[in-house]
Design an enzyme around this catalytic site. Sequence first.
Site, PDB file in Angstrom:
ATOM      1  CG  ASP A 410       8.703  -1.487  38.226  1.00 57.30           C
ATOM      2  OD1 ASP A 410       9.496  -1.281  38.854  1.00 57.30           O
ATOM      3  OD2 ASP A 410       8.166  -2.686  37.901  1.00 57.30           O
ATOM      4  CE  LYS A 411      15.714  -3.242  36.481  1.00 58.73           C
ATOM      5  NZ  LYS A 411      15.709  -4.446  35.732  1.00 58.73           N
ATOM      6  CD  GLU A 513      24.208 -17.823  40.535  1.00 58.19           C
ATOM      7  OE1 GLU A 513      23.775 -18.628  41.295  1.00 58.19           O
ATOM      8  OE2 GLU A 513      25.412 -18.172  40.348  1.00 58.19           O
ATOM      9  CG  PHE A 554      27.384 -12.440  45.069  1.00 58.55           C
ATOM     10  CD1 PHE A 554      27.961 -11.584  44.248  1.00 58.55           C
ATOM     11  CD2 PHE A 554      26.027 -12.113  45.448  1.00 58.55           C
ATOM     12  CE1 PHE A 554      27.791 -10.325  43.994  1.00 58.55           C
ATOM     13  CE2 PHE A 554      25.480 -10.890  44.983  1.00 58.55           C
ATOM     14  CZ  PHE A 554      26.574  -9.906  44.267  1.00 58.55           C
ATOM     15  NE  ARG A 612      21.899  -7.735  34.756  1.00 63.65           N
ATOM     16  CZ  ARG A 612      20.908  -7.932  35.543  1.00 63.65           C
ATOM     17  NH1 ARG A 612      19.690  -8.016  35.258  1.00 63.65           N
ATOM     18  NH2 ARG A 612      21.107  -8.389  36.820  1.00 63.65           N
ATOM     19  CB  THR A 692      14.082  -0.162  39.740  1.00 64.54           C
ATOM     20  OG1 THR A 692      14.140  -1.347  39.627  1.00 64.54           O
ATOM     21  CG2 THR A 692      15.375   0.600  39.820  1.00 64.54           C
ATOM     22  CG  ASN A 858       6.739  -3.690  42.890  1.00 60.39           C
ATOM     23  OD1 ASN A 858       5.684  -4.131  42.034  1.00 60.39           O
ATOM     24  ND2 ASN A 858       8.033  -3.348  42.635  1.00 60.39           N
ATOM     25  CG  ASP A 859       5.262  -0.983  39.947  1.00 62.68           C
ATOM     26  OD1 ASP A 859       6.128  -0.555  40.581  1.00 62.68           O
ATOM     27  OD2 ASP A 859       5.238  -1.704  39.235  1.00 62.68           O
TER      28      ASP A 859
END
Length: 1314
Positions: A410-411, A513, A554, A612, A692, A858-859
């Site tokens: 996973d990330k 943000e 966005f 990023r 991911t 979730n993993d």
Amino acid sequence: MFSWLPCCSSTSNEKNAPTERRLRANDREYNAQFKYADNVIKTSKYNIITFIPQNLFEQFQRIANFYFLVLMILQFIPQISSISWYSTAVPLVIVLAFSAIKDGYDDAQRHISDRNVNGRKSYVVRNGSLCEEDWSNVKVGDVIRMMSNQFVAADLLLLSTSEPYGVCFIETMELDGETNLKNRAAIACTQEMGDDLDGITRFDGEIICEPPNNKLDKFNGKLIWNNHEYGVNNDNILLRGCILKNTRWCYGVVVFAGKDTKLMMNSGKTKFKRTSLDRFLNILIVGIVLFLIAMCLICTILCAVWEYQTGRYFTIYLPWDDVVPSPEQRGGRQIALIAFLQFFSYIILLNTVVPISLYVSVEIIRFIHSLWINYDTQMYYENGEKSVPAKAHTTTLNEELGQVQYVFSDKTGTLTRNIMTFNKCTINGISYGDIYDHKGEVIETNDKTKSLDFSWNSASEPTFKFFDKNLVDATKRQVPEIDQFWRLLALCHTVMPERDKGQLVYQAQSPDEHALTSAARNFGYVFRARTPQSITIEVMGNEETHELLAILDFNNDRKRMSVIVKGPDGKIRLYCKGADMMIMQRIHPSTSQIMRTSTNTHLADFANIGLRTLCLGYKDLDPAYFSDWDSRVKKASAAMQDRESAVDALYEEIEKDLILIGATAIEDKLQDGVPEAIARLSEANIKIWVLTGDKTETAINIAYSCRLLTDETKEIVVVDGQTDTEVEVQLKDTRNTFEQILALPSPLGGKPRIEIETIHEESEAISSARSMDRNIVTPDLKSAEMAEHESGGVALVINGDSLAFALGPRLERTFLEVACMCNAVICCRVTPLQKAQVVDLVKRNKKAVTLSIGDGANDVSMIKTAHIGVGISGQEGMQAVLASDYSIGQFKYLERLLLVHGRWSYIRMAKFLRYFFYKNFAFTLTNFWYSFFCGYSAQTVFDAVLIACYNLFFTALPVLAMGSLDQDVDDHYSLRYPKLYLPGQFNLFFNMRIFIYSVLHGMFSSLVIFFIPYGAFYNAAAASGKDLDDYSALAFTTFTALVVVVTGQIAFDTSYWTAISHFVIWGSLVLYFLVCFLLYEWLPVSWIVKTSSSISYGVAFRTMVTPHFWFSILMVSVVLLLPVMLNRFFWLDTHPSFADRLRIRKKMGKKPSAKDDKKTAFKRTAATRRSVRGSLRSGYAFSHSQGFGELILKGKLFKNVENLRGKNNSNAKIHPTSDDLQPMLISSVPDDSQGASSINAMHLPMGTRPQNVPHTLNVNTDDWSQSSDFRPAYAKEPSPLQGTVIRGDGRSHRNHVYSRETQVEEQPDVITRL
């Protein structure tokens, strides 16, 4: 919308498969008829009743256990048993009990976890009041009340909330690993009930929806209430595992409970895991049993021959057993029965070729290996109260840790901390964020670097760190460009301010943000408050209120957001931030080329170190123009057709001719040591796949940051097809491309290139792509791997929707073939179930050990699916840890878990098994050779007492010490030289060849051990004339030779000598002689007269005084041990292994060379910034879905309804929604599940293409052109940073350019396939 309902679909005729779910709120009696699952969660395998039978059934699936069970039953038959039944029963019971206790303990932990979860409290609405109930007692149809920061108990339809418009906020960390808040909304008709318990009790709405499924992002249903139908979608549903945030209370009706919830349907089943070594041992056991049967058949046939030719004539001296009928006949019938019984006698006698002690020893060694992991202080994660050690939750998979070839990670929370920090920026062409020494060289910052003091700002945050004083000084001077930079960050966002214990805190939809708004706050531009009509900021202590005129929100298509505000000075200004490729195309043509070039250079620098980035721009608007534009937007917003495209066109119109301010760079903080760990794991030939839920750009940039993708990567292909055909074309074309790259040596100086596979809807494009893969040849994987290591390899990126097609039965082998060519595979926007499917695909089709690592619920599914599951005790709860086989505190400890503990465990277990089979064949086959001299009577050549002690005392401790303590090199060298891990991946230390060698070695040893003493004592006499040729002398000498030889052999096999090793090896030899003296010399005769040892009483001293005994021991030792020693020296001297060379280096006191250090160290130095990934800086920092813009303008995010009024009670309507218009989205929002790649393929402008004009790519301006007529004004002059030209024939011409006294490495080629 409801095509899945029986009434709306003609295809829902499958038998036994539910097609819908019906339930009625507050009506348990009605819902009971459907027998829906209750809310009890069960992850355990056993209960008190099923534990013993189920566990025994699982253990007897191991062939050896079943074999010993049959053997024990045979030993109860006195006619065939020459050994007591308890000699097998006691070790078998110990093995079964040891495994059962371990399995029971593991399952007890699951029971405790289940009890904790099922015992959580929830408040169910009943008869106008709230009743406290355990989660396990919640039923489908119940209405429950939840409060802020509580876990959602089941999958609920949201009815009402404490917030205006029925909005509530949830954190889905347990589901998808994302920490950003998401909003859900109640249906308008139910929101009116508010907190009225009587009204909620009377609520009897009927819900019809889809049956339980594992799709986290989709829900279809309808609510029927008061004779009206209301559509229900995923925005109205709260899923189990979510946490309610920033919402005081909410009510929801249970739709799915327990095992039917989407969380549980994604978690997978608990599987019984066995190592490849266990499976291989099962095969070996079958082979050994067949070999045993063959030996027994030989002895049986020879017994019959001997009885027929000789034995039947001596029955008066050697009478047959009473079970033989009519023994006086002495015919073939009697002899056949005797031979048949001897077959089973030899089965029992020779069963030690597979001794039960093997499995006892294996379990003990595995348990000790687990203790080494549990108590390794270098894997202890120090984190205050949350400090955690590494822990092995199972003892059966340790050696498999040394054979891993594929790691699925996973990330979020595993590779990264999911904490964003403002790191650098560029303003007006000047880069800020780096600090320099007196030589002008960049100083790398770390935790010890002192950050700037922001105490001058009362609103600053103590956790904020920044190091470049130049930016602070320029901010205090309020340089105009820097002032505009911070104003944009303080105004252009959808963050919501709150007060928590008197402190100003921000609630953002994404951590990106939050980081930018927080940076502006710490530099003195504090975002204080907002209403639907205004935004209040504080600039260097002076409060300013800006009138909010519009939010251009966005989405994944626009990749930017803008706000239009009217400042205190009366000017109307548009602030815009977004992906650099979007902003740069909208900059005013008059912008200085130097400004463009500098900003692009800095953007490339930022992206190349994994930051990023966002570009920032603004423009002043004429009030008359804005008024006209605003009216046109309102008109377009009310249109019934093409509303979204019309609004987008108007957004496009106003977001142009921007004044470029600069760019920001934020860092998604990696966990400590992740780049180094991944680099070493990659050196160890471990393929790492990242699975991911994040968007493509984010995943790719993080992959570069953590060195999963490197500058040597030759090709990165993004597969983002939206149909089965598109994905097939892309995969086959990618395979063709990879074959060419991996088959051909890369040209000198060749650089990586990024290939973005984008299939458009035009049929010409698809047919053209199809024509390219007609003559595809399956690659030679070995040569591909060699080429991959030489050239830096290739990488594949695929999104969730494309992966759904790739995992289909038709394409899965193609996908696997392409993926296995790659150094790295990144799967983006995947569901938990897709993670498990990817793992299962590799597991089913590759003979390789897989490992999954993650930290969230979730993993869980992929952790359970892989051969080995590793959970990280992170921020996302304990579900992953509870489902895992091993747990660690951070990803970096995986390196030590595999390269040290895993490798050691595999080597130790391999050496243990080699030696164990050798010593037991040497021991057992001695009896076989003796059978040729004892009339095939199944008589043993050894004393029965010594037989019982052989595996229990004389040879047990040395082999256990070697299996627990031995190591070829220490942990330091294991980490420094990851190539040492490779033999385990290919199972080079224990395979069929090694096993056969051990068997042959044991067979030869047994021949020597028996026949040399036999020859020495044959017709031998002592000096006194006494006959030495007797059974007891032969038995004592052969057993002594056996013990001496196997002890010497393990001394040769031991690489790492400790005090324990010396004690157990030499101590076992001393113990043997002590037992012999005690048994044959020191004990009173009356104690042993009734045992089989009585015939050998006094043999020890009597035999040891003879030269025949010492000659036999010497000869056996020389014949068996000297060749082994010479062989070891020969290979060590002529063909030393890598581990041998390292051991010699260490013994000689040599230190590792500087070259070795450079291989494993990784720093984000200035040199790494001249990366070849310029085109990948599109990994912009933005939220994963559409922002909160619409909700802000509607006032739905504000808890105080009074804030909805403008100043002076103005009734002016706020763009772009109006009370007299239907609610609409400001801009179209593509469904995230569509999975379009977030890396924008830069498309050629449409039009007639001039002939013989090459395609030109300006890497740092991200512009394609076909001719100068198609190029923007600012790009008509060649960029000084232009690195590559792709000509129409596909050949590249590279230009070396220099900038800032440093050679800029060439940028990767970007090819868009049309």
